[in-house]
Design an enzyme around this catalytic site. Structure first.
Site, PDB file in Angstrom:
ATOM      1  N   THR A  95       0.837  -1.192   0.000  1.00 49.48           N
ATOM      2  CA  THR A  95       0.000   0.000   0.000  1.00 49.48           C
ATOM      3  C   THR A  95       0.873   1.243   0.000  1.00 49.48           C
ATOM      4  O   THR A  95       2.034   1.213   0.423  1.00 49.48           O
ATOM      5  CB  THR A  95      -0.938   0.033   1.227  1.00 49.48           C
ATOM      6  OG1 THR A  95      -1.848   1.124   1.106  1.00 49.48           O
ATOM      7  CG2 THR A  95      -0.145   0.198   2.514  1.00 49.48           C
ATOM      8  N   HIS A  96       0.295   2.346  -0.465  1.00 47.85           N
ATOM      9  CA  HIS A  96       0.906   3.665  -0.358  1.00 47.85           C
ATOM     10  C   HIS A  96       0.035   4.556   0.533  1.00 47.85           C
ATOM     11  O   HIS A  96       0.227   5.766   0.582  1.00 47.85           O
ATOM     12  CB  HIS A  96       1.072   4.296  -1.747  1.00 47.85           C
ATOM     13  CG  HIS A  96       2.113   3.629  -2.597  1.00 47.85           C
ATOM     14  ND1 HIS A  96       1.967   2.342  -3.076  1.00 47.85           N
ATOM     15  CD2 HIS A  96       3.334   4.064  -3.038  1.00 47.85           C
ATOM     16  CE1 HIS A  96       3.034   2.023  -3.803  1.00 47.85           C
ATOM     17  NE2 HIS A  96       3.872   3.038  -3.777  1.00 47.85           N
TER      18      HIS A  96
ATOM     19  N   GLY B 184      -2.873   5.680   6.199  1.00 45.11           N
ATOM     20  CA  GLY B 184      -3.922   5.267   7.120  1.00 45.11           C
ATOM     21  C   GLY B 184      -4.040   3.752   7.184  1.00 45.11           C
ATOM     22  O   GLY B 184      -4.221   3.173   8.264  1.00 45.11           O
TER      23      GLY B 184
ATOM     24  N   GLU C 231      -1.274  -0.928 -11.628  1.00 46.37           N
ATOM     25  CA  GLU C 231      -2.617  -0.555 -12.081  1.00 46.37           C
ATOM     26  C   GLU C 231      -3.621  -1.597 -11.589  1.00 46.37           C
ATOM     27  O   GLU C 231      -3.447  -2.794 -11.809  1.00 46.37           O
ATOM     28  CB  GLU C 231      -2.657  -0.486 -13.607  1.00 46.37           C
ATOM     29  CG  GLU C 231      -4.006  -0.038 -14.145  1.00 46.37           C
ATOM     30  CD  GLU C 231      -4.022   0.058 -15.661  1.00 46.37           C
ATOM     31  OE1 GLU C 231      -5.092   0.353 -16.224  1.00 46.37           O
ATOM     32  OE2 GLU C 231      -2.956  -0.166 -16.285  1.00 46.37           O
TER      33      GLU C 231
ATOM     34  N   ASP D 179      -7.391  -5.428  -0.384  1.00 46.05           N
ATOM     35  CA  ASP D 179      -8.272  -4.664  -1.250  1.00 46.05           C
ATOM     36  C   ASP D 179      -9.627  -4.650  -0.567  1.00 46.05           C
ATOM     37  O   ASP D 179     -10.183  -5.709  -0.243  1.00 46.05           O
ATOM     38  CB  ASP D 179      -8.384  -5.256  -2.658  1.00 46.05           C
ATOM     39  CG  ASP D 179      -8.898  -4.203  -3.633  1.00 46.05           C
ATOM     40  OD1 ASP D 179      -8.200  -3.186  -3.829  1.00 46.05           O
ATOM     41  OD2 ASP D 179     -10.006  -4.362  -4.167  1.00 46.05           O
TER      42      ASP D 179
ATOM     43  N   LYS E   3     -13.110  -0.719  17.080  1.00 48.38           N
ATOM     44  CA  LYS E   3     -13.406  -1.007  15.671  1.00 48.38           C
ATOM     45  C   LYS E   3     -12.844  -2.372  15.280  1.00 48.38           C
ATOM     46  O   LYS E   3     -13.530  -3.177  14.638  1.00 48.38           O
ATOM     47  CB  LYS E   3     -12.824   0.086  14.774  1.00 48.38           C
ATOM     48  CG  LYS E   3     -13.018  -0.176  13.273  1.00 48.38           C
ATOM     49  CD  LYS E   3     -12.340   0.895  12.437  1.00 48.38           C
ATOM     50  CE  LYS E   3     -12.391   0.557  10.966  1.00 48.38           C
ATOM     51  NZ  LYS E   3     -11.665   1.522  10.123  1.00 48.38           N
TER      52      LYS E   3
ATOM     53  N   HIS F  86     -14.406  -5.357   8.908  1.00 47.99           N
ATOM     54  CA  HIS F  86     -14.136  -6.267   7.792  1.00 47.99           C
ATOM     55  C   HIS F  86     -12.671  -6.673   7.755  1.00 47.99           C
ATOM     56  O   HIS F  86     -12.335  -7.833   7.539  1.00 47.99           O
ATOM     57  CB  HIS F  86     -14.538  -5.604   6.477  1.00 47.99           C
ATOM     58  CG  HIS F  86     -13.930  -4.238   6.267  1.00 47.99           C
ATOM     59  ND1 HIS F  86     -14.037  -3.220   7.180  1.00 47.99           N
ATOM     60  CD2 HIS F  86     -13.191  -3.734   5.243  1.00 47.99           C
ATOM     61  CE1 HIS F  86     -13.411  -2.141   6.730  1.00 47.99           C
ATOM     62  NE2 HIS F  86     -12.882  -2.431   5.562  1.00 47.99           N
TER      63      HIS F  86
END
Length: 214
Positions: free
Chosen positions: A16-17, A20, A48, A77, A186, A198
């Site tokens: 990830t970039h 958060g 992409e 994702d 959470k 999730h």
């Protein structure tokens, strides 16, 4: 072939970039003594994401990071699926926030779309947060873990915790939004538990199957 279990002291890339998302995963990984570094910190390019499912995009990101860093990589994702909008924004959850990301605008767009459908009652505003984790090995092996949290969308948004669409998502069984919850509440996860969010629910499966216990 399976991917060997992770042990305390092991290092892996989070594909990830997003700062958060990195922070959230660092909180989840804290009890296990694993070193987590992001693809962004390593200067790896963002692949992409042209998949039509969370699983396809998770695999794309994990394998790109695993190859780029030549080490185990974990991707996530995730997105919000709104029932009244036929599952949108789904895999386009981040895209609805534009570039640069503005999730206040994204939440406003969701609300406008709901109102255009006449969705004003809680029963008409059901949604779910969905997460798919992919652990990928540089040699091409991978494994997936999926988590889901159901709830309803509220307006106006409430709370400043979390990120993304959290302030408008009220999980099932609660009267506060993810945006009003502390991170501990959470995630609501502990070894052997199911978790609330999730991501925590997918992570619980990941821990059970991929992290060496004891």
């Amino acid at each position: 072939m399976t991917i060997p279990k992770l042990r305390r002291g092991d290092r892996l890339v989070l594909a990830t970039h997003n700062a958060g998302k990195l922070k959230e995963f660092q909180e989840l990984f804290a009890p296990f003594g694993l070193e987590l570094v992001s693809a962004g910190d390593l200067g790896l390019p963002e692949p992409e994401e042209n998949g039509t499912t969370f699983a396809e995009n998770a695999r794309t990101k994990a394998h790109a990071a695993a190859r780029g860093a030549n080490m185990l990589a974990l991707s996530d994702d995730s997105g919000i699926c709104v029932d009244a909008l036929d599952g949108q924004p789904g895999v386009y959850t981040a895209d609805w926030a534009g570039v640069p990301r503005n999730f206040a605008n994204a939440m406003q767009r969701v609300e406008a779309e709901l109102l255009s459908k006449g969705a004003t009652t809680p029963e008409q505003r059901t949604a779910s947060f969905n997460a798919t984790l992919c652990l990928a090995h540089p040699d091409g092996r991978d494994v997936l873990y999926v988590g889901k949290c159901d709830g309803v969308l509220v307006w106006p948004p409430r709370g400043t915790q979390g990120h993304g669409y959290d302030p408008m998502f009220q999980p099932e069984g609660f009267d506060i939004t993810f945006g009003e919850m502390a991170a501990e509440a959470k995630h609501s996860w502990a070894p052997g538990g199911k978790g609330l969010s999730h991501r925590a629910r997918a992570f619980a499966q990941f821990v059970e199957n991929q992290i060496e216990q004891g």
